[in-house]
Design an enzyme around this catalytic site. Structure first.
Site, short mmCIF file in Angstrom:
data_model
loop_
_atom_site.label_atom_id
_atom_site.label_comp_id
_atom_site.label_asym_id
_atom_site.label_seq_id
_atom_site.Cartn_x
_atom_site.Cartn_y
_atom_site.Cartn_z
N LYS A 45 40.19 -76.82 45.64
CA LYS A 45 39.01 -76.09 45.21
C LYS A 45 38.42 -76.66 43.92
O LYS A 45 37.21 -76.66 43.73
CB LYS A 45 39.42 -74.62 45.00
N GLY A 47 39.17 -79.88 42.50
CA GLY A 47 39.19 -81.33 42.30
C GLY A 47 39.92 -82.05 43.42
O GLY A 47 40.13 -81.50 44.50
N HIS A 48 40.33 -83.28 43.11
CA HIS A 48 40.92 -84.14 44.14
C HIS A 48 42.34 -84.52 43.76
O HIS A 48 42.69 -84.52 42.59
CB HIS A 48 40.10 -85.42 44.28
N LYS A 64 46.66 -85.04 40.30
CA LYS A 64 45.63 -84.04 40.62
C LYS A 64 44.56 -84.07 39.52
O LYS A 64 44.89 -83.93 38.35
CB LYS A 64 46.26 -82.65 40.72
N GLU A 129 54.98 -84.40 41.40
CA GLU A 129 55.86 -85.04 42.39
C GLU A 129 55.07 -85.23 43.69
O GLU A 129 54.32 -84.34 44.09
CB GLU A 129 57.06 -84.10 42.64
N ASP A 174 52.63 -65.61 45.18
CA ASP A 174 51.64 -66.16 46.12
C ASP A 174 52.31 -67.10 47.13
O ASP A 174 51.83 -68.19 47.38
CB ASP A 174 50.54 -66.88 45.34
P1 AMP Z 1 45.35 -78.63 45.99
O1 AMP Z 1 44.24 -78.90 45.05
O2 AMP Z 1 46.66 -78.40 45.29
O3 AMP Z 1 45.02 -77.56 47.00
O4 AMP Z 1 45.57 -79.98 46.81
C1 AMP Z 1 44.63 -80.44 47.76
C2 AMP Z 1 45.36 -81.20 48.84
O5 AMP Z 1 45.96 -82.39 48.30
C3 AMP Z 1 46.53 -80.44 49.47
O6 AMP Z 1 46.07 -79.63 50.49
C4 AMP Z 1 47.44 -81.56 49.93
O7 AMP Z 1 47.01 -82.05 51.19
C5 AMP Z 1 47.22 -82.65 48.91
N1 AMP Z 1 48.26 -82.61 47.88
C6 AMP Z 1 48.25 -81.86 46.75
N2 AMP Z 1 49.34 -82.07 46.02
C7 AMP Z 1 50.09 -82.99 46.68
C8 AMP Z 1 51.36 -83.61 46.44
N3 AMP Z 1 52.05 -83.32 45.34
N4 AMP Z 1 51.83 -84.49 47.33
C9 AMP Z 1 51.12 -84.77 48.46
N5 AMP Z 1 49.92 -84.21 48.75
C10 AMP Z 1 49.40 -83.32 47.88
#
Ligand code: AMP
Length: 314
Positions: A45, A47-48, A64, A129, A174
């Site tokens: 939501k 960022g990437h 992240k 990680e 959560d």
């Molecule tokens: P988030 O912003 O945490 O919802 O992450 C967005 C997407 O990035 C997630 O739905 C995962 O597909 C991928 N992702 C996030 N963190 C990780 C991680 N530590 N290792 C691998 N994929 C990740």
């Protein structure tokens, strides 16, 4: 592992840095230059997330990238700060490590009577990680529902992670498939501590997704660590049936079903009575009567089905 953790207070320097320790005790400040950035892993939501390699150690991590403006707009900066504070201190095989954070600063020049320079943060980077097997909820979507062996292995590993958190006075609040990632060996990792709280007291805040919330949280009355037992019960049901137990078209119906603990076990898929017994002992309205997590680990369904290693290999 060469990258270790403990980010410190932000530095107001041009070189966009935050501090962290490395395993040999040396102080280290991370910048974007410390990483080779690889493929995008996903989009959240705010960022990437990118695959990245820390140049000095060659350690693979997930980076992240969060945009401060979006965090501010959604008023979640406080939540992020709490998430970082909590997750960076947790060390458990079923909890995703947060190694550290840093951010970049642009400089805003204001010209009034004199020129003034204010640092202005644009992006926040979390060094996480890497979980190579991705999101659990995608696996669940693919399989529709899990076998009892797989479900029991996951539930037992999450119970162990939650016992560890509760021992540190951290309640997650959560637990749901979207917040779980799968590690290299097939082990589950709790990944999102956005709603978690470090507490010695009972709390009132309503948070999390409605389907997984216990009656005391949807009714906004005081709650404690036993909220996580309820959510784990909901998750166990969803693993075995493919849908959460109190799902309804309207929010108000989900709300009513949770408050009344309107728990039904459909005839298909076929689920053992031992699994249903465990779920019924977790989804109990009176939070003091929910099966404690250490007792869950001794439940016959867990003992007979869960892989002792906590790793489901299929
Ligand atoms: P988030 O912003 O945490 O919802 O992450 C967005 C997407 O990035 C997630 O739905 C995962 O597909 C991928 N992702 C996030 N963190 C990780 C991680 N530590 N290792 C691998 N994929 C990740």
């Amino acid at each position: 592992m060469a990258i270790a953790t403990e980010t410190q207070q932000p530095q107001s320097q041009h070189q966009h840095k935050a501090s962290s320790e490395v395993s040999d005790g040396e102080q280290r400040r991370w910048t974007l230059n410390d990483f080779d950035i690889g493929k995008p892993l996903g989009r959240g939501k705010f960022g990437h997330v990118y695959l990245a390699r820390e140049k000095r150690s060659n350690h693979i991590v997930a980076l992240k990238v969060l945009f401060k403006s979006q965090l501010q707009q959604s008023q979640v900066e406080h939540q992020l700060r709490r998430e970082v504070e909590i997750q960076s201190h947790l060390r458990h095989p079923h909890i995703l490590r947060l190694y550290g954070y840093f951010y970049d600063q642009a400089y805003l020049f204001l010209c009034l009577y004199i020129i003034r320079i204010y640092p202005c943060i644009k992006r926040v980077y979390l060094i996480l990680e890497y979980a190579p097997k991705g999101e659990l909820y995608k696996e669940l979507q693919k399989c529709k529902y899990f076998s009892e062996r797989r479900a029991a292995t996951y539930v037992a590993s999450l119970a162990r992670a939650l016992i560890y958190c509760h021992g540190k006075h951290v309640i997650h609040r959560d637990i749901k498939p979207e917040n779980l990632l799968i590690g290299a060996q097939g082990e589950l990792k709790i990944a999102d501590f956005g709603w978690s709280v470090h507490t010695f007291n009972r709390r009132r805040t309503m948070c999390g997704t409605l389907d997984y919330l216990p009656p005391e949280m949807v009714e906004s009355v005081e709650h404690d660590a036993s909220v996580d037992i309820w959510s784990l019960g909901v998750l166990c049901y969803e693993f075995l049936y493919g849908v959460p137990p109190f799902e309804a078209k309207e929010h108000s119906d989900t709300y009513r079903r949770i408050v009344q603990v309107d728990l039904k076990f459909p005839p298909k898929p076929i689920v053992s009575s031992a699994a249903k017994d465990l779920i019924s002992q977790m989804l109990v309205k009176d939070s003091t009567q929910r099966l404690p997590l250490h007792k869950l680990l001794e439940h016959p369904w867990i003992v007979q089905n869960a892989e002792p290693s906590g790793v489901y290999r299929g």
